[in-house]
Design a protein around this motif. Structure first.
Motif, PDB file in Angstrom:
ATOM      1  N   SER A  26       0.933  -1.011  -0.063  1.00  0.00           N
ATOM      2  CA  SER A  26      -0.099   0.101   0.179  1.00  0.00           C
ATOM      3  C   SER A  26       0.904   1.296  -0.047  1.00  0.00           C
ATOM      4  N   ALA A  27       1.908   1.263   0.895  1.00  0.00           N
ATOM      5  CA  ALA A  27       2.890   2.543   0.698  1.00  0.00           C
ATOM      6  C   ALA A  27       3.553   2.816  -0.441  1.00  0.00           C
ATOM      7  N   ALA A  28       3.929   1.485  -0.990  1.00  0.00           N
ATOM      8  CA  ALA A  28       4.570   1.657  -2.312  1.00  0.00           C
ATOM      9  C   ALA A  28       3.534   2.046  -3.532  1.00  0.00           C
ATOM     10  N   ALA A  29       2.292   1.691  -3.317  1.00  0.00           N
ATOM     11  CA  ALA A  29       1.328   2.206  -4.216  1.00  0.00           C
ATOM     12  C   ALA A  29       0.887   3.833  -4.240  1.00  0.00           C
ATOM     13  N   GLN A  30       0.755   3.995  -2.767  1.00  0.00           N
ATOM     14  CA  GLN A  30       0.437   5.505  -2.677  1.00  0.00           C
ATOM     15  C   GLN A  30       1.645   6.177  -3.075  1.00  0.00           C
ATOM     16  N   TRP A  31       2.915   5.965  -2.916  1.00  0.00           N
ATOM     17  CA  TRP A  31       4.040   6.669  -3.159  1.00  0.00           C
ATOM     18  C   TRP A  31       4.206   6.757  -4.916  1.00  0.00           C
ATOM     19  N   SER A  32       3.904   5.724  -5.344  1.00  0.00           N
ATOM     20  CA  SER A  32       3.949   5.546  -6.815  1.00  0.00           C
ATOM     21  C   SER A  32       2.892   6.505  -7.458  1.00  0.00           C
ATOM     22  N   PHE A  33       1.556   6.381  -6.605  1.00  0.00           N
ATOM     23  CA  PHE A  33       0.388   7.118  -7.087  1.00  0.00           C
ATOM     24  C   PHE A  33       0.650   8.601  -7.115  1.00  0.00           C
ATOM     25  N   LEU A 170      -6.137  17.911  -4.042  1.00  0.00           N
ATOM     26  CA  LEU A 170      -6.178  17.444  -2.524  1.00  0.00           C
ATOM     27  C   LEU A 170      -7.216  16.212  -2.317  1.00  0.00           C
ATOM     28  N   THR A 171      -8.321  16.921  -2.636  1.00  0.00           N
ATOM     29  CA  THR A 171      -9.690  15.911  -2.447  1.00  0.00           C
ATOM     30  C   THR A 171      -9.735  14.705  -3.187  1.00  0.00           C
ATOM     31  N   PHE A 172      -9.016  14.680  -4.584  1.00  0.00           N
ATOM     32  CA  PHE A 172      -9.091  13.489  -5.252  1.00  0.00           C
ATOM     33  C   PHE A 172      -8.001  12.730  -4.625  1.00  0.00           C
ATOM     34  N   PHE A 173      -6.717  13.239  -4.154  1.00  0.00           N
ATOM     35  CA  PHE A 173      -5.704  12.495  -3.768  1.00  0.00           C
ATOM     36  C   PHE A 173      -6.152  11.697  -2.503  1.00  0.00           C
ATOM     37  N   ASP A 174      -6.864  12.560  -1.594  1.00  0.00           N
ATOM     38  CA  ASP A 174      -7.404  12.024  -0.225  1.00  0.00           C
ATOM     39  C   ASP A 174      -8.488  10.771  -0.689  1.00  0.00           C
ATOM     40  N   ARG A 175      -9.099  10.978  -1.604  1.00  0.00           N
ATOM     41  CA  ARG A 175     -10.100   9.872  -2.178  1.00  0.00           C
ATOM     42  C   ARG A 175      -9.008   8.785  -2.431  1.00  0.00           C
ATOM     43  N   GLN A 176      -8.108   8.981  -2.928  1.00  0.00           N
ATOM     44  CA  GLN A 176      -7.216   7.690  -3.414  1.00  0.00           C
ATOM     45  C   GLN A 176      -6.431   7.175  -2.146  1.00  0.00           C
ATOM     46  N   ALA A 178      -7.797   7.190   0.714  1.00  0.00           N
ATOM     47  CA  ALA A 178      -8.933   6.049   1.547  1.00  0.00           C
ATOM     48  C   ALA A 178      -9.266   4.917   0.711  1.00  0.00           C
ATOM     49  N   ALA A 179      -9.181   4.873  -0.650  1.00  0.00           N
ATOM     50  CA  ALA A 179      -9.301   3.774  -1.166  1.00  0.00           C
ATOM     51  C   ALA A 179      -8.312   2.898  -1.042  1.00  0.00           C
ATOM     52  N   GLY A 180      -6.918   3.165  -0.935  1.00  0.00           N
ATOM     53  CA  GLY A 180      -5.876   2.361  -0.513  1.00  0.00           C
ATOM     54  C   GLY A 180      -6.046   1.766   0.798  1.00  0.00           C
ATOM     55  N   ALA A 181      -6.164   2.718   1.729  1.00  0.00           N
ATOM     56  CA  ALA A 181      -6.431   2.175   3.006  1.00  0.00           C
ATOM     57  C   ALA A 181      -7.559   1.067   3.265  1.00  0.00           C
ATOM     58  N   ALA A 182      -8.724   1.346   2.388  1.00  0.00           N
ATOM     59  CA  ALA A 182      -9.897   0.397   2.342  1.00  0.00           C
ATOM     60  C   ALA A 182      -9.400  -0.990   2.018  1.00  0.00           C
ATOM     61  N   ALA A 183      -8.350  -0.964   0.805  1.00  0.00           N
ATOM     62  CA  ALA A 183      -7.976  -2.118   0.363  1.00  0.00           C
ATOM     63  C   ALA A 183      -6.865  -2.805   1.257  1.00  0.00           C
ATOM     64  N   VAL A 184      -6.163  -2.100   2.034  1.00  0.00           N
ATOM     65  CA  VAL A 184      -5.297  -2.654   3.089  1.00  0.00           C
ATOM     66  C   VAL A 184      -6.094  -3.462   3.951  1.00  0.00           C
ATOM     67  N   ALA A 185      -7.047  -2.619   4.682  1.00  0.00           N
ATOM     68  CA  ALA A 185      -8.081  -3.313   5.584  1.00  0.00           C
ATOM     69  C   ALA A 185      -8.816  -4.631   4.990  1.00  0.00           C
ATOM     70  N   GLY A 186      -9.144  -4.754   3.844  1.00  0.00           N
ATOM     71  CA  GLY A 186      -9.660  -5.743   3.374  1.00  0.00           C
ATOM     72  C   GLY A 186      -8.691  -7.093   3.267  1.00  0.00           C
TER      73      GLY A 186
END
Length: 483
Positions: A26-33, A170-176, A178-186
């Motif tokens: 998730s961290a790598a994906a967020q950094w890459s995104f 920033l809103t768009f980035f925050d949504r991404q 949140a989606a990453g965090a949800a994927a990590v939780a799943g």
């Protein structure tokens, strides 16, 4: 506090591993995104800059210089499309490629200039001096040359985006995020479910073996584990069952051994006690015949105790052997000569096939005589009257083979491997009434193994039992191959 078992350890190990992997991915994906998102915004800004180029060229051609824009930010903003008033955009040449425009949810954000693309534009004259626009010309700014009639009249520069600060971005980035965090939780929930399944299901056979081991240690030798599958755990269960079977058999043999020992000792002791009491009461007179019977019972006890002592020493490896080079031919012939009288008394035909050349082994003469006496005595004792006893000695390249065969009665197939067990007798044909303590063949096997050999039992062509003794052959220096 109770320490976690293997199930809990495996559960937490799998869960921790999955958690670390999920967080790292998730961290790598967020950094890459984040890096990709900023790159996307810069690419869209370059497209915006390309769209402004024709307007600037047309405005310069109309005014002949950039003086109409100096110190006039409103005219500049209108020209680049920030303000509502700006000159109309001239039609693009027919041979120019169509402008690439953004599409999707980002199109409106780019078109409305929420990211400040127009405010990051700078106009430079032909000498690369700033005319109007963004006051800083950065080293990594994108620059495009404005050319009219083959002459460079200016440059358009775009300062790149280093970080996202715009509210919509920033809103768009925050949504991404949140989606990453949800994927990590799943992923963590899925990892927890898999870890629980591994810990509970895959370790169930191991727990079964562990529980069975506790019962086995408590003396429940009839404990068995159900076999499932063909993996390593199933092999462990199979080995456990084999161990339990061996322990159960050894325990049964121990109990049978104790029962046999007590019976073998009790019988002559009972005879001795009865005869001695009769002597004390005056019922029997101390005749030579009575004293002979008492002496016979004492000899039986001494033989039994001696055999047990010898087997006990053999079990702990304390039985002493004095090795020397021996010729088995005279040794076997001497034992056979001692049996002629007993064989004639029972009406048995004694056949001996001995080689004329020496058959040399390395062994203890006293122990080998004891082996031969037990081996030949067993066949002599348990062969029906009028039968045949055949003894054959031969040698091969590396082995010496002694075959002792007798006539009926035979031994059932399933009982052949048990003939060398202590106190074992074949009830039907080789019963206790024929004599012997049931230790003779056990002693034979012990002595044979101590000499590096072996003893085997099989069916004899004469109709009885075939006992084969195999010992390592001792070859003399310079001796050729055996014939």
């Amino acid at each position: 506090m109770k320490r976690p078992g293997i199930t809990g350890k495996l559960f937490f190990a799998v869960l921790a591993t999955a958690t670390l992997v999920a967080v790292a991915v998730s961290a790598a994906a967020q950094w890459s995104f984040q890096r990709g998102f900023i790159g996307y915004l810069n690419a869209q800004a370059v497209l915006r800059m390309e769209a402004v180029m024709p307007r600037l060229a047309a405005a310069y051609a109309e005014h002949g210089s950039w003086d109409f824009l100096r110190h006039r930010p409103d005219s500049w903003f209108g020209l680049v499309g920030i303000g509502p008033a700006h000159p109309p955009v001239p039609p693009e040449p027919p041979d120019s490629p169509p402008a690439v425009r953004p599409s999707g949810p980002m199109a409106d954000m780019i078109a409305s200039d929420l990211l400040g693309a127009g405010r990051r534009l700078s106009l430079l004259d032909g000498e690369r001096q700033r005319v109007v626009g963004f006051p800083f010309i950065m080293a990594n700014s994108q620059q495009r040359e404005i050319v009219i009639d083959g002459r460079s009249v200016g440059w358009l520069a775009m300062a790149p985006i280093e970080t996202v600060t715009d509210a919509a971005a920033l809103t768009f980035f925050d949504r991404q995020l949140a989606a990453g965090a949800a994927a990590v939780a799943g992923a963590l929930l899925l990892a927890a479910a898999i870890a629980w399944w591994v810990a509970r299901v895959l370790l169930a056979p191991v727990r079964s073996v562990a529980e069975a081991t506790h019962r086995l240690a408590a003396g429940a030798y009839d404990t068995r584990v159900a076999l499932r599958g063909q993996d390593e755990v199933a092999q462990l269960a199979q080995d456990f069952n084999q161990l339990a079977l061996t322990l159960e058999r050894n325990e049964r043999m121990r109990r049978d051994f104790m029962a046999e020992v007590s019976h073998e000792l009790r019988t002559p002791l009972a005879v001795l006690r009865g005869e001695l009491e009769a002597l004390e009461d005056g019922v029997h007179a101390p005749t030579p015949e009575l004293l002979g019977r008492l002496q016979q019972q004492v000899a039986t006890l001494a033989q039994l105790v001696g055999d047990l002592h010898e087997l006990a020493l053999a079990d702990v490896g304390a039985l002493s052997y004095r090795r020397q080079h021996l010729d088995l031919v005279p040794l076997v012939r001497g034992e056979l000569d001692g049996l002629h009288a007993a064989a004639a008394e029972r009406g048995l035909q004694l056949q001996a096939l001995l080689p004329a050349t020496p058959v040399t082994v390395s062994g203890d003469e006293g122990r080998l005589r004891q082996l031969l006496l037990n081996l030949l005595g067993n066949s002599l004792r348990y062969t029906d009257a009028g039968g045949t006893l055949r003894v054959e000695l031969a040698q091969a390249e590396t082995e010496v083979v002694l075959d002792v065969q007798d006539s009926a009665p035979a031994v059932p197939d399933e009982l052949l491997p048990r003939l060398f067990e202590r106190f074992f007798r074949v009830d039907a044909s080789r019963a206790r009434a024929t004599g012997g303590s049931g230790l003779g063949l056990a002693i034979v096997r012990s002595i044979a193994e101590a000499h590096g050999g072996r003893v085997e039992a099989r069916h004899s062509p004469l109709g009885g039992l075939w006992l084969r003794l195999v010992l390592p052959r001792l070859r003399r220096v310079g001796e050729g191959p055996a014939t």
